[in-house]
Enzyme design. Sequence first.
Site, PDB file in Angstrom:
ATOM      1  N   HIS A 128     117.589  52.014  42.078  1.00 53.08           N
ATOM      2  CA  HIS A 128     117.330  52.595  40.755  1.00 53.08           C
ATOM      3  C   HIS A 128     116.466  51.654  39.918  1.00 53.08           C
ATOM      4  CE1 HIS A 128     118.943  54.380  36.832  1.00 53.08           C
ATOM      5  NE2 HIS A 128     118.456  55.400  37.487  1.00 53.08           N
ATOM      6  N   LYS A 132     113.430  49.531  38.362  1.00 49.94           N
ATOM      7  CA  LYS A 132     112.050  49.851  38.032  1.00 49.94           C
ATOM      8  C   LYS A 132     111.397  48.592  37.478  1.00 49.94           C
ATOM      9  CE  LYS A 132     114.989  53.313  36.306  1.00 49.94           C
ATOM     10  NZ  LYS A 132     115.060  54.169  37.419  1.00 49.94           N
ATOM     11  N   HIS A 161     116.182  57.844  27.615  1.00 49.86           N
ATOM     12  CA  HIS A 161     116.533  57.293  28.930  1.00 49.86           C
ATOM     13  C   HIS A 161     116.646  55.771  28.868  1.00 49.86           C
ATOM     14  CE1 HIS A 161     115.264  56.577  33.339  1.00 49.86           C
ATOM     15  NE2 HIS A 161     116.302  57.371  33.446  1.00 49.86           N
ATOM     16  N   LYS A 206     117.778  51.824  28.256  1.00 48.77           N
ATOM     17  CA  LYS A 206     118.992  51.127  28.698  1.00 48.77           C
ATOM     18  C   LYS A 206     118.906  49.689  28.230  1.00 48.77           C
ATOM     19  CE  LYS A 206     118.284  54.050  32.695  1.00 48.77           C
ATOM     20  NZ  LYS A 206     119.000  55.170  32.210  1.00 48.77           N
ATOM     21  N   ASP A 242     123.820  39.827  18.077  1.00 49.36           N
ATOM     22  CA  ASP A 242     123.271  38.913  17.085  1.00 49.36           C
ATOM     23  C   ASP A 242     122.534  37.747  17.752  1.00 49.36           C
ATOM     24  OD1 ASP A 242     126.279  38.916  17.473  1.00 49.36           O
ATOM     25  OD2 ASP A 242     125.951  36.823  16.948  1.00 49.36           O
TER      26      ASP A 242
HETATM   27  C1  LIG Z   1     121.306  58.186  35.337  1.00 50.96           C
HETATM   28  O1  LIG Z   1     121.933  59.125  34.536  1.00 50.96           O
HETATM   29  C2  LIG Z   1     121.238  60.325  34.413  1.00 50.96           C
HETATM   30  C3  LIG Z   1     122.041  61.249  33.529  1.00 50.96           C
HETATM   31  O2  LIG Z   1     123.192  61.693  34.192  1.00 50.96           O
HETATM   32  C4  LIG Z   1     121.018  60.994  35.730  1.00 50.96           C
HETATM   33  O3  LIG Z   1     120.145  62.086  35.539  1.00 50.96           O
HETATM   34  C5  LIG Z   1     120.387  60.049  36.669  1.00 50.96           C
HETATM   35  O4  LIG Z   1     120.375  60.638  37.942  1.00 50.96           O
HETATM   36  C6  LIG Z   1     121.168  58.784  36.709  1.00 50.96           C
HETATM   37  N1  LIG Z   1     120.527  57.915  37.625  1.00 50.96           N
HETATM   38  C7  LIG Z   1     120.875  57.898  38.902  1.00 50.96           C
HETATM   39  C8  LIG Z   1     120.133  56.968  39.749  1.00 50.96           C
HETATM   40  O5  LIG Z   1     121.786  58.549  39.357  1.00 50.96           O
END
Ligand SMILES: *[C@@H]1O[C@H](CO)[C@@H](O)[C@H](O)[C@H]1NC(C)=O
Length: 481
Positions: free
Chosen positions: A193, A195, A407, A409, A414
Amino acid sequence: MDITYNKLVDVEWRRQDDRKAQLYSRCVVALATVATVLLAAMAVYNLLTPRVSSSHTASSSSIRLPQAESCYDPCEIVLVESIPEGLEFNSSTTHPSIFQAWLNLVSEARSSVDIASFYWTLTNKDTGTHEPTANQGETILKKLAELSGKLSVRIAVNRPQESQPQDDLKLLNDSGADIRTVNMRDLTSGVLHTKFWVVDKKHIYIGSANMDWRSLTQVKELGVVVYNCSCLAADLGKIFEAYWFLGESQKIPSPWPSSFSTLYNKDTPLQLPLNNTPSNVYLSSSPPSFCAAGRTPDIQSILSVMEDAQSFIYIAVMNYLPTMEFSHPKRYWADIDTQLRRVAYERRVKVRLLISCWASTQPVMFPFLKSLASVYDPMNKLDIQVRLFVVPANPKQKEIPFARVNHNKYMVTDKIAYIGTSNWSGDYFVHTAGSALVVNQTASRSPDPTVQSQLKAVFERDWSSDYSTPVTQNSNLKDFC
Ligand SMILES: *[C@@H]1O[C@H](CO)[C@@H](O)[C@H](O)[C@H]1NC(C)=O
Ligand SMILES: *[C@@H]1O[C@H](CO)[C@@H](O)[C@H](O)[C@H]1NC(C)=O
Ligand SMILES: *[C@@H]1O[C@H](CO)[C@@H](O)[C@H](O)[C@H]1NC(C)=O
Ligand SMILES: *[C@@H]1O[C@H](CO)[C@@H](O)[C@H](O)[C@H]1NC(C)=O
Ligand SMILES: *[C@@H]1O[C@H](CO)[C@@H](O)[C@H](O)[C@H]1NC(C)=O
């Protein structure tokens, strides 16, 4: 967007759960052993070697941990954002676009471009719509394809499913890029996941944006680009090399060979100037089984940043769930949730969570958010508040699948800026590959804004905008999104 993966990875969790737990504990033991040996070796090294030291290195740690060399690269760090088409803030807080950052990186590249990615859909062939806002993604793909013939372009990507579009990867491959797919399903029953980009082993980008045209114009994203910073790029390069290795070996080494080890972590961060400001930074990584010796697992970095906060913790993440979202049977996972309640209670730290709400939001997130938001009682100095951020869509925008959502994250306290790539639920820290940049500039005396103060301004802009609504005990999910 990535939503389809939920279903795809779903079935796998059940079977592999127990094995993962074992692997995890073995990894921790192995890591501790290696770390101990490494610390001892470094202590000896330190005794024998005279070191260059600058004013901020001397004072930065009260425990006498061995410290790595300082870095004197002229690192320039810039927060970058994608603001979806049509979203407007009454605020002077603006940052260059992620599109611009990627264009800069592509045009700076002289020898190499390494990209860690989840999936690729930079053209809008995927949706069957004709979206003019896809042009930015298409531009990036075209430029990367041009580079692929000229210099080393390496792409580590989560192994695509048959059903997924692979036109971009095929184009890049045909243009001369090296592509390795990482079979995360088999390796950890998660996904890749992460990036990020590493260019010429000296510039980096890391953030929430996928290699998806929507991530540039239709999804709200946040990231950071650091130019002229080979020390940091070398460390991110090690995380890339781990994915690259796994793309070939399809087996997680235990322990990882020492070339993947790092000196920089939450206890001994890399000391460098960022925009001329003395800074301590490190990169964390998940899952723990991907952490070579010295690397702080992402969950540990999140918990320690919270631990270190004195007055506030602001969190902006798409998803927040104190569960292993994709596990069967269901499993509760409260590491982050407990930490937030604990610091709010024990140290009266003010906690704010800005969570995303869109058509695909899982309803089960709601009761847990309400539960956190109930930890609010000014009389007792308990102050956790939760808001939902909704990216509005006109009828035409509504037709774009998996778009119009916040989206990003990140977390800002502080003291610290934390910029990550993971959703906040257990799976992302246990099975899924992600990484984060943690920046500490508390030693700064420069009048220039720190990354922390810029990130705080972004949070405050979003929190107080018309797009965010408080979660109360009476809130109904359907009223929001
Ligand atoms: C992260 O969360 C979003 C919202 O549920 C989802 O669409 C996305 O697939 C998620 N990422 C992964 C890698 O599952
Ligand atoms: C941030 O850096 C300062 C020194 O510059 C150090 O004292 C402090 O412990 C660091 N905080 C974190 C969370 O790393
Ligand atoms: C990538 O290109 C090589 C030739 O350079 C070819 O052999 C290979 O099949 C291609 N792979 C894909 C997935 O298209
Ligand atoms: C990076 O360094 C080069 C050479 O010193 C300089 O020309 C360039 O402006 C720097 N880039 C940034 C973004 O600071
Ligand atoms: C910006 O301010 C105007 C006027 O106060 C208000 O109507 C509008 O809703 C605000 N927009 C946002 C996004 O906060």
